[in-house]
Design an enzyme around this catalytic site. Structure first.
Site, PDB file in Angstrom:
ATOM      1  N   LYS A 113       2.117 -14.398  -7.080  1.00 62.15           N
ATOM      2  CA  LYS A 113       2.957 -14.071  -8.226  1.00 62.15           C
ATOM      3  C   LYS A 113       2.155 -13.329  -9.280  1.00 62.15           C
ATOM      4  CE  LYS A 113       6.170 -17.939  -7.555  1.00 62.15           C
ATOM      5  NZ  LYS A 113       6.776 -19.110  -8.162  1.00 62.15           N
TER       6      LYS A 113
ATOM      7  N   GLN B 173       5.722   5.789  -7.862  1.00 61.81           N
ATOM      8  CA  GLN B 173       7.094   5.375  -7.574  1.00 61.81           C
ATOM      9  C   GLN B 173       7.915   6.577  -7.102  1.00 61.81           C
ATOM     10  OE1 GLN B 173       8.255   2.006  -7.972  1.00 61.81           O
ATOM     11  NE2 GLN B 173       9.770   2.915  -6.615  1.00 61.81           N
TER      12      GLN B 173
ATOM     13  N   ASP C  42      -0.086   0.516  -2.230  1.00 60.51           N
ATOM     14  CA  ASP C  42       1.220   0.632  -1.579  1.00 60.51           C
ATOM     15  C   ASP C  42       1.080   1.099  -0.138  1.00 60.51           C
ATOM     16  OD1 ASP C  42       3.900   0.171  -1.804  1.00 60.51           O
ATOM     17  OD2 ASP C  42       4.397   2.109  -2.689  1.00 60.51           O
TER      18      ASP C  42
END
Length: 799
Positions: A2, A46, A71
């Site tokens: 988290k 993104q 990513d």
């Protein structure tokens, strides 16, 4: 994982949104900035890119550094993934997140491309739906959490590869020639590593380095903050016996030693040396890059302009000189009111104090900030520095040996209205600004030191500073790049910081504190930093300990004292040497009696080093004319005098391989007990501090303060400068004040003709005997041999 967990271990998340008008070039520039930011370990672009311009998505994605591509979308990471090479690549976050869920529960994977296309009532109780569309739904953070996990992994990898002192450095193999060619031929025979590669090898980040061509660079001061928690390496200072025209090879030994420690003993090591002055470069001494197979390269760049630091000092110094005379001229030709109105001019109908002028008001105890609120008495105190022309201690400088500038008369033009005075030039490397550069610890500290420099005394006895003149801010601007250390390399590819170059017989003769501190962090606790103190141990080493170490807070582990058989013979009473003439037979034939007599100088310099409680290793720099018996005699007498060890060196002919024994001795000495201490307490009166240096280091019976020196002792004590350390300006060619007195002179009184105050640098410097502050050119200067080949643009005949 988290986001909270990421925050707990210090991971910072940064969001950068570019406008829709962003071009491909602007996007790529932003990515490059993040790639080079060592505090950011993960970067995601993104998609799709929301721009009005056409953007090459693949080009943008692949611009991300693979080690930060958390990513997993660059071609490199995708390629490694396709061949099953998962060691250091990242798996794309969405499929990786899906795989994590597959391991834990029943899953329905939906790839419709439309959010909530699959209804909840369609799915059995307890099942999980993964929507692989590109539409964001608040609260669904699996992909983000995997990105954070990958960022943590990237940070761990960064820490593993950037541990303190963990270098992955390549060394350059020397191709030794017999007989040894000239220095310039050797320098050009070795191709330097690209300096950006060298910087990376020693742990510098790309955003900490400013390239000046392919072979030199400046290092940004922000590295000090990044490395502040790292442990320091071992600190070694190289000095020598009292120099003679035959030369001792101190710079050559410094470079040979670091090549031995690095290329041959595989230890992290930095050399920290001074930048040469163009005075001796074109005068009588030549360059200072070392010699033979122990050099800093490229030697032409090292010995000439380098990155312009000395030129910056010349400009800053002479700006102060111009400001002094201009201010005295304007004060002598204007009323108080006219002077004030020009110092605080009307602008847009208002007068306003500059920040530096507000500092002067504060110093005067005037708490007003409105120029119109000052009384007539306050206006006079503010506007008139009222300098006594006979008290001006600030001189103009030039980085050239020019004896005819030792005394000049200025102000002879009719436009100066009869305002003339006697002045002089010093050589640039004797400027207080050079000393400030060498002794400063930060940009803020340099600003403060430059502001404190005292240039004259007012008629009522108050010291006048550059801050009073209003020029201190401009000086800082001129010096803002010079404060950054210069990175170069040796012939064998070991790193070198070249920074600052104060003369040792006039100023304190040591390279910068900043370079030493950065290097000590970069080498790590098992590494070494080797720096050189100018001239003999009685000059440069004494100032290294009593001045440089006081301000740096650093404590050296070893002193390396360089000696040669030839120079010791001269100290033993050998005949005079004339430049360009063959050496007398005493220097090329065995003569043990002459050599033993001359070892008295080496013995005294060992004693001088031991005054400070640091182990001494004597490096006997060998020449082909030295005999085995002579070399053995020097080593034996050095050990008998208290040296930790004494070893022969052949680094001039063999590079680092010829100094391995010296490196091993230095390594052993660095582990020996030491009890570092200063020679004197700062609280002692000025005359007592001078006397301690004269008696303990030079061997004088006492000192004699001539009238001008006595006046300065009283003045500086009254002005509050009595607690500063002492920087003796004395001939380097003898332990005494008489250059022709070799060996160990005794029974002399040391005459102090004057004392000057370098308050910004932080020392007082007494002028001993007839010591000039700008050298002169010899009958046949070095520049006779220097020329440029117009076809190749190579410098010929240099050094």
């Amino acid at each position: 994982m988290k986001l909270k967990a990421a925050a707990e271990i210090g991971i910072n998340a940064t969001h950068m949104r570019l406008p829709k008008t962003a071009t491909e070039e602007e996007i790529l520039h932003s990515i490059t900035e993040v790639n080079e930011n060592s505090s950011v370990h993960g970067l995601i672009v993104q998609l799709p890119l929301d721009s009005i311009h056409k953007i090459d998505t693949e080009k943008v994605t692949n611009a991300v550094a693979p080690e930060k591509d958390v990513d997993g979308l660059t071609s490199i990471n995708a390629g490694k993934l396709s061949r099953g090479d998962l060691g250091d690549c990242f798996i794309p976050c969405t499929p990786n997140g899906c795989m994590e869920l597959i391991k834990q529960t029943d899953i329905l994977v939906v790839g419709i491309g439309k959010a909530e296309m699959v209804k909840g009532e369609w799915i059995k109780k307890g099942a999980v739906v993964i929507d692989c569309g590109i539409n964001h739904i608040p609260g669904l953070t699996i992909t983000l959490n995997v990105c954070v996990q990958n960022t943590v992994l990237s940070a761990k990898r960064f820490l593993e590869t950037h541990q303190p002192g963990k270098w992955n450095i390549s060394y350059t193999k020397l191709n030794l020639q017999k007989p040894v060619p000239s220095d310039i031929v050797i320098s050009r025979s070795c191709v330097p590593k690209p300096v950006d590669r060298l910087a990376k090898e020693v742990g510098l980040l790309s955003d900490e380095v400013e390239l000046y061509g392919k072979t030199k660079a400046k290092v940004q001061l922000n590295i000090v903050k990044r490395l502040q928690a790292q442990p320091d390496g071992k600190y070694v200072v190289v000095t020598g016996i009292t120099p003679t025209p035959l030369g001792e090879g101190k710079s050559t030994t410094t470079i040979g030693l670091v090549q031995a420690l690095g290329a041959h003993m595989k230890l992290n090591v930095f050399a920290c040396v001074r930048q040469p002055s163009q005075g001796p470069t074109f005068g009588i001494k030549g360059g200072a890059a070392g010699g033979g197979y122990s050099q800093v390269i490229p030697m032409e760049e090292f010995n000439l302009h380098l990155t312009g630091d000395i030129h910056a000092i010349t400009a800053a110094n002479n700006l102060v000189a111009a400001a002094i005379d201009a201010r005295m001229f304007h004060e002598s030709t204007q009323s108080d009111k006219a002077l004030y109105n020009r110092l605080v001019p009307l602008s847009g109908g208002q007068r306003k104090f500059s920040p530096i002028q507000l500092n002067r008001l504060k110093k005067l105890g005037i708490e007003k900030t409105d120029p119109s609120a000052l009384t007539e008495e306050e206006i006079t105190r503010f506007a008139r520095l009222d300098m006594d022309p006979s008290s001006v201690t600030w001189q103009r400088v030039l980085d050239t040996n020019d004896r005819f500038l030792r005394k000049i008369t200025i102000g002879q033009s009719p436009t100066e209205k009869g305002y003339t005075r006697e002045a002089q030039f010093d050589i640039t490397v004797a400027s207080e600004i050079m000393a400030v550069l060498a002794l400063t610890s930060s940009l803020e500290d340099m600003r403060q030191r430059l502001a404190k420099m005292v240039v004259a005394t007012s008629r009522n006895g108050e010291p006048i500073t550059t801050e009073d003149l209003g020029v201190s801010g401009a000086l800082t601007v001129l010096m803002k790049d010079a404060i950054k250390p210069n990175l170069m390399q040796t012939l064998e590819g070991t790193p070198v910081f070249v920074h600052a170059g104060p003369f040792a017989n006039i100023a304190h003769g040591n390279s910068s504190i900043l370079a030493d501190k950065i290097a000590l962090k970069l080498v790590g606790p098992e590494g070494f930093v080797v720096t050189e103190a100018g001239f003999g141990a009685d000059i440069g080493m004494e100032k290294f300990f009593n001045i440089k170490c006081r301000y740096s807070g650093l404590r050296p582990h070893v002193v390396v004292l360089v000696a040669t058989v030839r120079a010791l013979k001269m100290h033993g009473g050998g005949p005079t040497v004339t430049a360009g003439m063959p050496l007398p037979k005493e220097y090329v034939e065995e003569n043990l009696e002459l050599l033993e007599n001359g070892c008295s100088n080496m013995r005294k310099q060992i004693e001088n080093a031991k005054h400070f409680g640091v182990p001494v290793v004597v490096a006997v720099n060998g020449f082909k004319t030295d005999t085995e018996a002579e070399l053995d005699l020097v080593c034996r007498m050095a050990k008998a005098a208290g040296a930790f060890d004494a070893v022969r060196c052949s680094h001039w002919a063999e590079g680092g391989a010829g100094a391995v024994a010296l490196g091993q001795a230095v390594q052993r000495a660095s582990e020996a007990p030491s009890n570092f201490k200063f020679l004197y307490d700062l609280e002692l009166p000025i005359a007592d501090k001078i006397r301690i240096i004269a008696q303990k280091i030079y061997g004088a019976d006492d000192i004699e303060l001539l009238p001008e020196a006595q006046h300065k002792v009283e003045l500086y004590t009254k002005q509050g400068f009595g607690g500063l350390p002492i920087c003796m300006a004395k001939t380097h060619l003898s332990l005494s004040h008489e250059a022709d007195k070799k060996g160990v002179p005794t029974g002399f009184i040391l005459p102090i003709r004057d004392i000057r105050a370098s308050v910004g640098a932080g020392f007082l410097f007494p002028l001993v005997g007839t010591m000039p502050t700008i050298p002169g050119l010899p009958t046949r200067p070095c520049f006779y041999d220097i020329d440029l080949d117009p076809e190749t643009e190579q410098v010929n005949g240099l050094f």
